[in-house]
Design an enzyme around this catalytic site. Structure first.
Site, mmCIF file in Angstrom:
data_model
loop_
_atom_site.group_PDB
_atom_site.id
_atom_site.type_symbol
_atom_site.label_atom_id
_atom_site.label_comp_id
_atom_site.label_asym_id
_atom_site.label_seq_id
_atom_site.Cartn_x
_atom_site.Cartn_y
_atom_site.Cartn_z
ATOM 1 N N LYS A 340 66.466 -141.051 3.138
ATOM 2 C CA LYS A 340 66.342 -140.215 4.345
ATOM 3 C C LYS A 340 65.317 -139.100 4.172
ATOM 4 O O LYS A 340 64.924 -138.758 3.059
ATOM 5 C CB LYS A 340 67.713 -139.672 4.732
ATOM 6 C CG LYS A 340 68.595 -140.807 5.284
ATOM 7 C CD LYS A 340 69.436 -140.428 6.449
ATOM 8 C CE LYS A 340 69.966 -141.693 7.107
ATOM 9 N NZ LYS A 340 71.335 -141.581 7.553
ATOM 10 N N ARG A 374 75.937 -146.089 2.455
ATOM 11 C CA ARG A 374 75.072 -147.023 3.183
ATOM 12 C C ARG A 374 73.701 -146.937 2.523
ATOM 13 O O ARG A 374 73.073 -145.866 2.544
ATOM 14 C CB ARG A 374 75.036 -146.617 4.662
ATOM 15 C CG ARG A 374 74.292 -147.566 5.556
ATOM 16 C CD ARG A 374 74.383 -147.102 7.010
ATOM 17 N NE ARG A 374 73.613 -147.967 7.882
ATOM 18 C CZ ARG A 374 72.309 -147.866 8.053
ATOM 19 N NH1 ARG A 374 71.607 -146.938 7.438
ATOM 20 N NH2 ARG A 374 71.678 -148.709 8.864
HETATM 21 N N1 HH2 Z 1 71.701 -144.083 9.232
HETATM 22 C C1 HH2 Z 1 70.827 -144.894 9.866
HETATM 23 C C2 HH2 Z 1 71.290 -145.928 10.695
HETATM 24 N N2 HH2 Z 1 72.604 -146.176 10.844
HETATM 25 N N3 HH2 Z 1 74.849 -145.636 10.290
HETATM 26 C C3 HH2 Z 1 75.727 -144.864 9.651
HETATM 27 N N4 HH2 Z 1 77.035 -145.092 9.772
HETATM 28 N N5 HH2 Z 1 75.327 -143.810 8.857
HETATM 29 C C4 HH2 Z 1 74.013 -143.515 8.687
HETATM 30 O O1 HH2 Z 1 73.705 -142.528 7.976
HETATM 31 C C5 HH2 Z 1 73.038 -144.319 9.370
HETATM 32 C C6 HH2 Z 1 73.498 -145.396 10.182
HETATM 33 C C7 HH2 Z 1 69.357 -144.681 9.693
HETATM 34 O O2 HH2 Z 1 68.876 -145.418 8.599
HETATM 35 P P1 HH2 Z 1 68.079 -146.811 8.734
HETATM 36 O O3 HH2 Z 1 68.970 -147.874 9.275
HETATM 37 O O4 HH2 Z 1 67.472 -147.143 7.431
HETATM 38 O O5 HH2 Z 1 66.893 -146.494 9.716
HETATM 39 P P2 HH2 Z 1 66.613 -146.898 11.212
HETATM 40 O O6 HH2 Z 1 67.688 -146.318 12.047
HETATM 41 O O7 HH2 Z 1 65.263 -146.312 11.505
HETATM 42 O O8 HH2 Z 1 66.646 -148.404 11.307
#
Ligand code: HH2
Length: 394
Positions: A340, A374
């Site tokens: 992040k 996660r």
């Molecule tokens: N962070 C992201 C997406 N979904 N769900 C939960 N429960 N907790 C989190 O911290 C969380 C989440 C963001 O990360 P990422 O999926 O890598 O990025 P993007 O949303 O740009 O696909």
């Protein structure tokens, strides 16, 4: 007195073997009378506290008695020296106490005690909560995710990536078809379905580990559940789509209730909190209550403070520093720190290069009581998890 000046002793907290409590009582300077153990035996749980002023210990005893528990005060209660106390009660009393006594010095102590004690439901989402920290491997079937956008947009690549993560130690795979990075544009339902369904279906059929669907849309969650998903990961805390909570309730799946301030489009516009941890806990409590009203049993709900979702660097750091306090919610605690932007701000590294500081932060989260992480870099985090879990459970 602040709660930080009081030392909770996690050895007593964790182990209520009578021999351990007796040894601890002796160490704390109690008279060592075995009769002192009777309330602990009856109630099932005990927390040893040190360093209380006698007046504080007696205030604690009065307030805790109102909750139906008992406090044994050690040392010399007639001196001005600090004294130890053994707080005994049932799991339910400890779980309730934080809310009932919030705002008082004694309440703060007990809120921390409750945080150490929270009962983890054994089977939400097909996961054996409590035995080890769960690793949720991220499968982003998106062209634009902040960390790995485009790498797994092709369904074959996404499926292979998910399988590799399961082999490397992921205990659940989280499939998402809509980026939630700050400022991201919403994705139409049909497009999201087109991206995630084949991947959910293949990974669920593979059957190595449970599959979670990362969506805020009830229609996408419904189709994913039909395709084999057993967890819904909703970054809006089940609030964006009124159909989501009833769906989770009727299908008997587990749900991650994550905190967000605003929407991905607006969340980073000057987020502010009175007290980030208290405000987020209150928001999550409301979401949990609404979910239970919609018919989702409490033991199928998982909470997540939502690192980076409507939070500044300072907010994220305070949430992580005080992560243990989220355990007062009495639900398994999931945290997403992987790659992040706060890690980028602290290290200067680009998202794909943040595996090492992400895994290091994972160890911190495990030490602070996280039940699940996660993550993008499963193999690296799994190495760290093995050591951190072993230490945390020693
Ligand atoms: N962070 C992201 C997406 N979904 N769900 C939960 N429960 N907790 C989190 O911290 C969380 C989440 C963001 O990360 P990422 O999926 O890598 O990025 P993007 O949303 O740009 O696909």
């Amino acid at each position: 007195m602040t709660p930080d000046e009081i030392r909770l002793n996690p050895r007593v907290v964790a182990a209520l073997a009578v021999s351990a409590v007796r040894a601890e009582l002796a160490r704390l300077g109690f008279a060592g009378d075995v009769r002192d153990l009777a309330p602990a035996r009856r109630a099932g749980m005990a927390v040893a506290l040190e360093n209380l002023l006698p007046g504080e210990a007696f205030e604690l005893r009065a307030r805790w008695a109102a909750e139906g528990g008992e406090v044994l005060v050690g040392g010399d209660p007639f001196s001005t020296a600090r004294v130890p106390a053994l707080v005994t009660g049932t799991r339910e009393q400890f779980a309730k106490a934080g809310a009932a006594l919030a705002g008082l010095a004694a309440g703060a102590v007990l809120e921390r005690a409750a945080a150490l004690f929270h009962a983890v439901p054994p089977e939400a989402g097909g996961l054996a909560w409590g035995r080890r920290t769960q690793l949720m491997g991220i499968v982003n079937v998106t062209p634009d995710s902040f960390s790995d956008g485009g790498r797994f947009a092709d369904r074959g690549a996404a499926i292979e990536h998910g399988e590799r993560m399961a082999a490397a130690g992921a205990t659940v795979l989280d499939v998402g078809g809509e980026s939630t990075r700050p400022g991201a544009e919403p994705v139409a339902e049909e497009e999201e379905l087109r991206r995630v369904l084949p991947v959910v279906s293949a990974l669920a059929r593979g059957g190595r580990v449970p599959v979670s669907i990362d969506t805020t849309k009830a229609a996408v969650a419904r189709a994913a559940i039909d395709a084999g998903a057993s967890v819904v990961n909703d970054i809006s805390g089940l609030r964006a789509d009124p159909g989501m909570a009833p769906l989770v309730a009727s299908r008997g799946v587990a749900a991650v209730v994550m905190h967000i301030r605003g929407t991905p489009r607006t969340m980073q516009q000057n987020p502010s909190y009175r007290d980030p941890v208290a405000d987020i806990c209150a928001w999550l409590r409301e979401s949990l209550a609404a979910a239970e009203t919609a018919g989702i049993p409490g033991d199928r709900l998982i909470v997540d403070p939502g690192i980076g979702f409507g939070k500044t660097l300072e907010h994220n750091l305070e949430i992580l520093a005080r992560l243990r306090e989220f355990r007062t919610l009495g639900r398994p605690l999931l945290v997403g720190v992987s790659r992040k932007s706060f890690i980028g701000k602290l290290t200067g590294l680009e998202a794909p290069d943040r595996a090492v500081p992400s895994a290091g932060t994972a160890a911190w989260c495990i030490a602070q009581g996280a039940d699940a992480l996660r993550v993008h870099d499963v193999a690296e985090t799994e190495q760290v998890r093995r050591v951190a879990d072993a230490i945390a459970r020693a």
